[in-house]
Design an enzyme around this catalytic site. Structure first.
Site, mmCIF file in Angstrom:
data_model
loop_
_atom_site.group_PDB
_atom_site.id
_atom_site.type_symbol
_atom_site.label_atom_id
_atom_site.label_comp_id
_atom_site.label_asym_id
_atom_site.label_seq_id
_atom_site.Cartn_x
_atom_site.Cartn_y
_atom_site.Cartn_z
ATOM 1 N N ASP A 53 0.647 -1.191 0.081
ATOM 2 C CA ASP A 53 0.129 -0.137 -0.197
ATOM 3 C C ASP A 53 1.112 1.451 0.222
ATOM 4 O OD1 ASP A 53 -1.564 2.280 0.990
ATOM 5 O OD2 ASP A 53 -3.029 1.275 2.140
ATOM 6 N N ASN A 80 2.464 3.213 -10.450
ATOM 7 C CA ASN A 80 1.193 3.505 -10.830
ATOM 8 C C ASN A 80 0.000 3.804 -10.001
ATOM 9 O OD1 ASN A 80 -0.760 2.448 -13.703
ATOM 10 N ND2 ASN A 80 -1.287 0.737 -11.814
ATOM 11 N N SER A 131 1.668 9.815 -15.181
ATOM 12 C CA SER A 131 0.784 10.764 -14.533
ATOM 13 C C SER A 131 -0.720 10.726 -15.827
ATOM 14 C CB SER A 131 1.956 11.880 -15.521
ATOM 15 O OG SER A 131 1.358 13.422 -15.519
ATOM 16 N N TYR A 145 -7.070 15.958 -7.797
ATOM 17 C CA TYR A 145 -6.401 15.189 -9.112
ATOM 18 C C TYR A 145 -5.808 16.188 -9.885
ATOM 19 C CZ TYR A 145 -5.383 11.403 -13.169
ATOM 20 O OH TYR A 145 -5.491 10.506 -13.227
ATOM 21 N N LYS A 149 -0.828 15.070 -10.796
ATOM 22 C CA LYS A 149 -0.471 14.966 -11.700
ATOM 23 C C LYS A 149 0.206 15.970 -11.824
ATOM 24 C CE LYS A 149 -1.941 10.955 -12.185
ATOM 25 N NZ LYS A 149 -1.858 9.767 -11.790
HETATM 26 N N1 LIG Z 1 -7.958 5.337 -16.648
HETATM 27 C C1 LIG Z 1 -7.772 6.767 -17.220
HETATM 28 O O1 LIG Z 1 -8.244 7.129 -17.960
HETATM 29 C C2 LIG Z 1 -6.569 7.256 -16.517
HETATM 30 C C3 LIG Z 1 -5.791 8.047 -16.809
HETATM 31 C C4 LIG Z 1 -4.507 9.075 -17.505
HETATM 32 C C5 LIG Z 1 -4.222 8.257 -16.695
HETATM 33 N N2 LIG Z 1 -4.871 7.608 -15.567
HETATM 34 C C6 LIG Z 1 -3.867 6.660 -14.007
HETATM 35 O O2 LIG Z 1 -2.768 5.767 -14.294
HETATM 36 C C7 LIG Z 1 -3.297 4.869 -13.033
HETATM 37 C C8 LIG Z 1 -3.774 4.251 -13.305
HETATM 38 O O3 LIG Z 1 -4.898 3.837 -12.753
HETATM 39 P P1 LIG Z 1 -6.084 3.176 -13.952
HETATM 40 O O4 LIG Z 1 -7.360 3.607 -14.639
HETATM 41 O O5 LIG Z 1 -5.393 1.933 -13.466
HETATM 42 O O6 LIG Z 1 -7.386 2.971 -12.881
HETATM 43 P P2 LIG Z 1 -7.712 1.646 -11.411
HETATM 44 O O7 LIG Z 1 -8.008 0.884 -12.716
HETATM 45 O O8 LIG Z 1 -8.442 2.824 -10.362
HETATM 46 O O9 LIG Z 1 -6.432 1.315 -10.536
HETATM 47 C C9 LIG Z 1 -6.290 2.111 -10.464
HETATM 48 C C10 LIG Z 1 -5.195 1.108 -9.206
HETATM 49 O O10 LIG Z 1 -4.664 2.207 -8.648
HETATM 50 C C11 LIG Z 1 -4.311 1.623 -6.971
HETATM 51 N N3 LIG Z 1 -4.475 1.980 -5.795
HETATM 52 C C12 LIG Z 1 -4.918 3.165 -4.952
HETATM 53 N N4 LIG Z 1 -5.092 3.250 -4.140
HETATM 54 C C13 LIG Z 1 -3.938 2.954 -3.317
HETATM 55 C C14 LIG Z 1 -2.742 2.862 -2.788
HETATM 56 N N5 LIG Z 1 -3.511 3.227 -1.455
HETATM 57 N N6 LIG Z 1 -1.542 1.866 -2.479
HETATM 58 C C15 LIG Z 1 -1.520 0.964 -3.868
HETATM 59 N N7 LIG Z 1 -2.618 1.092 -4.915
HETATM 60 C C16 LIG Z 1 -3.670 1.992 -4.642
HETATM 61 C C17 LIG Z 1 -5.670 0.441 -7.229
HETATM 62 O O11 LIG Z 1 -4.855 -0.407 -6.063
HETATM 63 P P3 LIG Z 1 -6.743 -1.404 -5.272
HETATM 64 O O12 LIG Z 1 -7.461 -2.228 -6.048
HETATM 65 O O13 LIG Z 1 -6.370 -1.522 -4.567
HETATM 66 O O14 LIG Z 1 -8.119 -0.291 -5.405
HETATM 67 C C18 LIG Z 1 -5.782 0.335 -8.429
HETATM 68 O O15 LIG Z 1 -4.449 -0.782 -8.673
HETATM 69 C C19 LIG Z 1 -3.356 6.419 -12.192
HETATM 70 O O16 LIG Z 1 -2.642 7.162 -11.664
HETATM 71 C C20 LIG Z 1 -4.052 6.866 -12.865
HETATM 72 O O17 LIG Z 1 -4.639 8.651 -12.166
HETATM 73 C C21 LIG Z 1 -6.024 6.950 -15.481
#
Ligand SMILES: NC(=O)c1ccc[n+]([C@@H]2O[C@H](COP(=O)([O-])OP(=O)(O)OC[C@H]3O[C@@H](n4cnc5c(N)ncnc54)[C@H](OP(=O)(O)O)[C@@H]3O)[C@@H](O)[C@H]2O)c1
Length: 273
Positions: A53, A80, A131, A145, A149
Site C-alpha cells: 500500500d 502507477n 501521469s 486530481y 498530476k
Molecule cells: N483511466 C484513465 O483514464 C487514466 C488516464 C490517465 C492517467 N491515469 C492514471 O493511471 C493510473 C492507473 O489508473 P487506472 O485507470 O488503471 O485506474 P484503476 O483501474 O482504478 O486502478 C488504480 C490502481 O491504483 C491502486 N491504488 C489506489 N490507491 C492505492 C494505494 N493507496 N496503494 C496502492 N495502490 C493503490 C488500485 O488498487 P486497489 O485495487 O487496491 O484499489 C488500483 O490497482 C492512475 O495513476 C491514474 O491516475 C488513468
C-alpha cells in the site's frame, strides 16, 4: 532476465502492464493492496504478486526486499497506483485533500525514495511515472486530481537531472481517457449545502459525457497504454514524455498552440453543455 516493479497492479493500466511485461519475458513484481483477491497474475510463472500500500511505508520496504530476494535485482519501477477525487473543491474535506496527495504524489515519492538506494548502488535504473494528459491540461471539477498530476510532472522533471548523475532515468506516461475502473473508484467531493454549484455541475456532467462519447474512437485501451509503457521502458531513448491515445496527443498539441485564454475557452466549449 530483467525485473519490473509495478504499483497498483490489481486492475486497469497496472494490471495490463504487468501482463504485457510477463508475456514479453520479464520478471514482474505486481504489487497491490489486496493480493489475496488476485487470481489472474498468480498464474504467470515469473510474476510475483505481493502486498503493498503506497500509504504504508513498511509495506513498501517489505515488498522491495522480498522482490530483490526473489529476483536478485529490480531494473524498472512503474509508479502507477492512483485515483481521482472528483467534484467541487469547496466540498472537499481536509482528509479527502490529504488522501488524494498521499496516494498520487507522496505515495509515488515514498516508493521512489525506497527504491533509489538499490538503483544507485547498481548505478542503473528506470522510473516510469504514470501521469496523465491531466498533468499538463485540466478539465473542470477535478482540481485536486490535476494538482497531483501536475505535481508528478514537476517532481519527475526536476528529479531527472540529479538522477541522471547516477545513471537513473525517469519517464512520464500521459494517457488520455482510458476505460478502466478509475471512473468507478473516484472519491466524490460532495456537499448538499453547496447547491450554488448545481447548475455548473449539471452542465459539466452532461457536457463531459457528450465530449467523451464523441471522442471515444480516439481513446486508447489499457492494452495500448501497456504497449506504450513497454516502449518507454525498452526504446533506450532519452524521450521524457509519452502521451498515449489520439485524444491526449491532440489535446496536448493544441495546448502548445493556444495561449491560456484560448485554451480555457476551448475546454469550456468542449465539456460544458
Ligand atoms: N483511466 C484513465 O483514464 C487514466 C488516464 C490517465 C492517467 N491515469 C492514471 O493511471 C493510473 C492507473 O489508473 P487506472 O485507470 O488503471 O485506474 P484503476 O483501474 O482504478 O486502478 C488504480 C490502481 O491504483 C491502486 N491504488 C489506489 N490507491 C492505492 C494505494 N493507496 N496503494 C496502492 N495502490 C493503490 C488500485 O488498487 P486497489 O485495487 O487496491 O484499489 C488500483 O490497482 C492512475 O495513476 C491514474 O491516475 C488513468
Amino acid at each position: 532476465m530483467k525485473t519490473i516493479f509495478i504499483t497498483g497492479a490489481s486492475t486497469g493500466l497496472g494490471k495490463a502492464a504487468a501482463k504485457n511485461f510477463a508475456e514479453q519475458g520479464w520478471n514482474v513484481v505486481a504489487t497491490m493492496r489486496s493480493p489475496e483477491k488476485e487470481t489472474e497474475l498468480t498464474n504467470y510463472e515469473h510474476v510475483f504478486v505481493t502486498a503493498m500500500d503506497v500509504q504504508q511505508p513498511k509495506t513498501i520496504e517489505y515488498a522491495i526486499s522480498q522482490s530483490i530476494e526473489r529476483f536478485g535485482q529490480i531494473d524498472v519501477l512503474i509508479n502507477n497506483a492512483g485515483y481521482g477525487a472528483v467534484g467541487i473543491f469547496e466540498a472537499a474535506t481536509e482528509k479527502q485533500i490529504h488522501n488524494q496527495f498521499d496516494v498520487n504524489v507522496f505515495g509515488l515519492m515514498r516508493v521512489t525514495q525506497a527504491l533509489l538506494p538499490h538503483f544507485r548502488s547498481n548505478q542503473q535504473g528506470l522510473i516510469v511515472n504514470i501521469s496523465s494528459q491531466g498533468g499538463r491540461i485540466t478539465f473542470p471539477l477535478t482540481s485536486l486530481y490535476h494538482a497531483t498530476k501536475f505535481a508528478v510532472e514537476g517532481f519527475s522533471e526536476s528529479l531527472s537531472y540529479e538522477l541522471a548523475s547516477q545513471n537513473i532515468q525517469i519517464k512520464l506516461i500521459e494517457p488520455g481517457i482510458v476505460k478502466t475502473s478509475w471512473y468507478n473508484s473516484t472519491d466524490k467531493l460532495q456537499d448538499a449545502s453547496l447547491s450554488d454549484y448545481n447548475e455548473f455541475s449539471e452542465s459539466f456532467d452532461k457536457g463531459f459525457q457528450e465530449f467523451s462519447q464523441k471522442n471515444a474512437h480516439l481513446q486508447a485501451t489499457s492494452e495500448i497504454v501497456a504497449q506504450t509503457i513497454y516502449k518507454a521502458v525498452t526504446d533506450e531513448s532519452d524521450q521524457f514524455r509519452y502521451p498515449v491515445g489520439q485524444d491526449a496527443e491532440e489535446l496536448l498539441e493544441l495546448r502548445k498552440q493556444l495561449n491560456d485564454e484560448e485554451f480555457r475557452a476551448y475546454i469550456r466549449k468542449q465539456v460544458l453543455a
